[in-house]
Enzyme design. Structure first.
Site, PDB file in Angstrom:
ATOM      1  N   ARG A  17     112.221  -0.096  36.826  1.00 33.13           N
ATOM      2  CA  ARG A  17     112.924   0.211  35.417  1.00 33.13           C
ATOM      3  C   ARG A  17     114.329   0.913  35.634  1.00 33.13           C
ATOM      4  NH1 ARG A  17     108.899   1.724  33.375  1.00 33.13           N
ATOM      5  NH2 ARG A  17     108.237  -0.255  32.583  1.00 33.13           N
ATOM      6  N   ASP A  50     110.905  -6.136  30.147  1.00 34.26           N
ATOM      7  CA  ASP A  50     109.570  -6.534  30.147  1.00 34.26           C
ATOM      8  C   ASP A  50     109.422  -6.488  31.823  1.00 34.26           C
ATOM      9  OD1 ASP A  50     107.449  -7.918  29.055  1.00 34.26           O
ATOM     10  OD2 ASP A  50     107.554  -9.619  30.571  1.00 34.26           O
ATOM     11  N   THR A  51     108.181  -6.175  32.361  1.00 36.67           N
ATOM     12  CA  THR A  51     108.103  -5.628  33.552  1.00 36.67           C
ATOM     13  C   THR A  51     106.663  -6.450  33.743  1.00 36.67           C
ATOM     14  OG1 THR A  51     108.746  -3.404  33.203  1.00 36.67           O
ATOM     15  CG2 THR A  51     107.216  -3.857  34.788  1.00 36.67           C
ATOM     16  N   TYR A  99      99.803   0.329  35.626  1.00 42.19           N
ATOM     17  CA  TYR A  99      99.395   0.276  36.905  1.00 42.19           C
ATOM     18  C   TYR A  99      99.717   1.361  37.871  1.00 42.19           C
ATOM     19  CZ  TYR A  99      98.300  -4.664  35.457  1.00 42.19           C
ATOM     20  OH  TYR A  99      97.865  -5.836  34.899  1.00 42.19           O
ATOM     21  N   ASP A 100     100.617   2.276  37.408  1.00 36.99           N
ATOM     22  CA  ASP A 100     100.937   3.559  38.457  1.00 36.99           C
ATOM     23  C   ASP A 100     100.097   3.914  39.192  1.00 36.99           C
ATOM     24  OD1 ASP A 100     103.515   3.195  37.572  1.00 36.99           O
ATOM     25  OD2 ASP A 100     103.778   4.919  36.034  1.00 36.99           O
ATOM     26  N   LYS A 131     109.686   9.367  40.041  1.00 41.72           N
ATOM     27  CA  LYS A 131     109.416   7.667  39.841  1.00 41.72           C
ATOM     28  C   LYS A 131     110.689   7.370  39.421  1.00 41.72           C
ATOM     29  CE  LYS A 131     107.062   4.280  36.866  1.00 41.72           C
ATOM     30  NZ  LYS A 131     106.170   3.959  35.663  1.00 41.72           N
ATOM     31  N   THR A 150     111.250  -1.550  21.856  1.00 40.23           N
ATOM     32  CA  THR A 150     110.079  -1.372  22.451  1.00 40.23           C
ATOM     33  C   THR A 150     108.978  -0.314  21.644  1.00 40.23           C
ATOM     34  OG1 THR A 150     108.705  -0.801  24.383  1.00 40.23           O
ATOM     35  CG2 THR A 150     110.405   0.621  23.998  1.00 40.23           C
ATOM     36  N   LYS A 207     107.705   4.110  28.186  1.00 40.29           N
ATOM     37  CA  LYS A 207     109.031   3.328  28.577  1.00 40.29           C
ATOM     38  C   LYS A 207     110.166   4.300  27.821  1.00 40.29           C
ATOM     39  CE  LYS A 207     107.399  -1.200  29.347  1.00 40.29           C
ATOM     40  NZ  LYS A 207     107.652  -2.852  28.742  1.00 40.29           N
TER      41      LYS A 207
HETATM   42  P1  IMP Z   1     105.252  -4.959  29.462  1.00 41.63           P
HETATM   43  O1  IMP Z   1     106.517  -4.848  29.957  1.00 41.63           O
HETATM   44  O2  IMP Z   1     105.145  -3.866  28.493  1.00 41.63           O
HETATM   45  O3  IMP Z   1     104.963  -6.262  28.989  1.00 41.63           O
HETATM   46  O4  IMP Z   1     103.977  -4.408  30.438  1.00 41.63           O
HETATM   47  C1  IMP Z   1     103.356  -5.204  31.290  1.00 41.63           C
HETATM   48  C2  IMP Z   1     102.194  -4.381  32.068  1.00 41.63           C
HETATM   49  O5  IMP Z   1     102.558  -3.602  33.009  1.00 41.63           O
HETATM   50  C3  IMP Z   1     101.534  -3.422  30.962  1.00 41.63           C
HETATM   51  O6  IMP Z   1     100.105  -3.546  31.473  1.00 41.63           O
HETATM   52  C4  IMP Z   1     102.127  -2.280  31.519  1.00 41.63           C
HETATM   53  O7  IMP Z   1     101.284  -1.128  31.095  1.00 41.63           O
HETATM   54  C5  IMP Z   1     102.412  -2.235  32.976  1.00 41.63           C
HETATM   55  N1  IMP Z   1     103.763  -1.586  33.246  1.00 41.63           N
HETATM   56  C6  IMP Z   1     104.979  -1.706  32.624  1.00 41.63           C
HETATM   57  N2  IMP Z   1     105.901  -0.788  33.556  1.00 41.63           N
HETATM   58  C7  IMP Z   1     105.002  -0.032  34.043  1.00 41.63           C
HETATM   59  C8  IMP Z   1     105.311   0.710  35.192  1.00 41.63           C
HETATM   60  O8  IMP Z   1     106.309   1.392  35.169  1.00 41.63           O
HETATM   61  N3  IMP Z   1     104.351   1.341  35.900  1.00 41.63           N
HETATM   62  C9  IMP Z   1     103.150   0.888  35.751  1.00 41.63           C
HETATM   63  N4  IMP Z   1     102.856  -0.112  34.747  1.00 41.63           N
HETATM   64  C10 IMP Z   1     103.837  -0.543  34.138  1.00 41.63           C
END
Ligand code: IMP
Length: 190
Positions: free
Chosen positions: A177, A68-69, A150-151, A171, A7, A12
């Site tokens: 995560r 991925d989240t 999105y926190d 958190k 990443t 993260k």
């Molecule tokens: P990705 O996993 O980096 O593709 O993230 C997908 C989206 O979710 C992005 O807009 C990130 O900013 C958001 N995101 C990922 N992890 C978190 C988190 O732990 N808290 C809030 N938003 C998150």
């Protein structure tokens, strides 16, 4: 021992490094001289986690893990989900993503949501995945300044505060995560 996290997201890396035993030295993409924004072309969260780990393994020949989240909101038919990063456009702006979610939900009361993380670990070409979920709901407005993404609008279950109103430690005790990472560490027997 080096552990490569595929990443470029410093938030993260910071979160994971706080959960990691000091047996490991965590390296991000920059540390292995990879400056590519790895294309996330899968239509699933798990698929994108695997894509990122596989990219590093194929191009750098190194074992690594990726994650991925996605934020899944019940009233939006589980959107933004796999499209969470680009929900309001290619600029991947968290501000714009949050504004779009709040606008779509309006004053609706049923705001159940969850974060889902999938970690993909690739070891000598073999892939394993680990999932972590935190249930919660979406606030009516942004609250708090910590965290990222999105926190400021996500209130985890059994809480009145958003993730952005909590300390990093708080958190990390309950997050999607952290839950996925714990399973990954258990697998490594740590
Ligand atoms: P990705 O996993 O980096 O593709 O993230 C997908 C989206 O979710 C992005 O807009 C990130 O900013 C958001 N995101 C990922 N992890 C978190 C988190 O732990 N808290 C809030 N938003 C998150």
């Amino acid at each position: 021992m080096d552990l490569i996290f595929a990443t470029g997201n410093e938030h993260k890396i910071r979160e994971i490094s706080k959960m990691l035993s000091n047996r490991f030295n965590l390296l991000g993409l920059k540390d292995i001289q990879c400056f590519v924004d790895i294309p996330e072309t899968s239509n699933t969260i798990q698929g994108n986690a695997i894509l990122k780990a596989q990219y590093v393994y194929d191009n750098y020949g190194k074992n690594c893990f990726a994650e991925d989240t996605g934020l899944e909101i019940k009233a939006l038919d589980m959107r933004p989900g796999v499209f969470s990063a680009r929900y309001a456009g290619e600029a991947k702006s968290s501000e714009a993503n949050i504004a779009k979610v709040l606008e779509e939900l309006g004053s609706l009361e049923g705001r159940e949501a969850r974060f889902r993380t999938v970690i993909a670990y690739i070891l000598d070409g073999n892939i394993m995945t680990f999932e972590g979920i935190i249930e919660g709901h979406i606030a009516h407005q942004k609250m708090g300044t910590d965290g990222f993404g999105y926190d400021p609008i996500f209130i985890p279950e059994n809480e009145t505060r958003t993730f952005a109103q909590m300390s990093a430690k708080e958190k990390n005790e309950i997050s999607h995560r952290a839950r996925a990472f714990k399973k990954f560490m258990n697998h490594l027997n740590l």
